[in-house]
Design an enzyme around this catalytic site. Sequence first.
Site, PDB file in Angstrom:
ATOM      1  N   ILE A 163       0.871  -1.167   0.000  1.00 28.60           N
ATOM      2  CA  ILE A 163       0.000   0.000   0.000  1.00 28.60           C
ATOM      3  C   ILE A 163       0.910   1.220   0.000  1.00 28.60           C
ATOM      4  O   ILE A 163       2.086   1.135   0.371  1.00 28.60           O
ATOM      5  CB  ILE A 163      -0.977   0.021   1.197  1.00 28.60           C
ATOM      6  N   ASP A 164       0.371   2.348  -0.422  1.00 32.24           N
ATOM      7  CA  ASP A 164       1.192   3.550  -0.564  1.00 32.24           C
ATOM      8  C   ASP A 164       1.749   4.023   0.771  1.00 32.24           C
ATOM      9  O   ASP A 164       1.199   3.720   1.836  1.00 32.24           O
ATOM     10  CB  ASP A 164       0.368   4.675  -1.188  1.00 32.24           C
ATOM     11  N   LYS A 165       2.805   4.796   0.701  1.00 32.51           N
ATOM     12  CA  LYS A 165       3.462   5.332   1.900  1.00 32.51           C
ATOM     13  C   LYS A 165       2.462   6.008   2.833  1.00 32.51           C
ATOM     14  O   LYS A 165       2.456   5.761   4.049  1.00 32.51           O
ATOM     15  CB  LYS A 165       4.546   6.336   1.488  1.00 32.51           C
TER      16      LYS A 165
END
Length: 301
Positions: free
Chosen positions: A136-138
């Site tokens: 998942i994104d930062k």
Amino acid sequence: MLQEHNFIINEESGRLDKVLTDLLPSITRSHIQQWIKEGNVSVNGEKLKANYKVQQGDEIAIIEPELVSLEVLAENIPIEIVYQDEDVVVVNKPQGMVVHPSAGHQTGTLVNALMYHITDLSGINGTIRPGIVHRIDKDTSGLLMVAKNDAAHEKLAAQLKDKTSLREYIALVHGVIPHEKGTIDAPLGRSKQDRKKQDIIDGGRSAVTHFTVLERFKDFTLVSLKLETGRTHQIRVHMKYIGYPLAGDPIYGPRKTLEGKGQFLHATTLGFKHPTSGEFLTFEAPLPKLFEDTLNNLRNM
């Protein structure tokens, strides 16, 4: 351990280097071109040039060179382990943490933390991404599954590919969505204007997102989202596409938005069939405090 990628072309089209860049969004096009030049990419068993036009049914094999310049160190970084057994770990990743090391993030990642807290991690993704089945994104918080051995990794990855795993998110978006439910079916690929962005493009990879309205505010809507596919930035691009971008999104959202630390997007539910027992396991993670506080502020406005 070298990482191998294998693809059979079904719907993609265009130059070999472009197609592989879309299939491997975490790898830059220049890296892909270098691999092709060095003979690490084969199509139907042959070494071809970057400008080869892929055909339906082409079988592409890639041997990804190990990034020996990056030394991944175990770091004593606190992480929330929701579940753990001999095969799999479920982690609740905080907002602001990168999942695995890269040229710009060699320390402080989830992988650095996992290497400290977990004795065994699968080696399928090499030394840079041990145990990482999906990302998942930062600035997206929430649940991730991590494999502790190669057999578990392969079975978990197969569930993602076959769309049998469960991934649900909660997001706060700009605007008031009038209808209760909806489905966004729009193909994604790298933006032609900005290589760091994803966009809705003809000939892109299939991407399907279902959403349900949970709560409406004066200028925002809280939604639950269920993914059929897991493309890079899928929720963020899809919600922008229908006119309701995520609050706080620094890339796809408006500049003037709610105060926070990035997009208000949380992977709240994760479900999968256990790779050994076959039991379907479901996990949930509550909204982070900042997210919950923001909702309470909106309710009181």
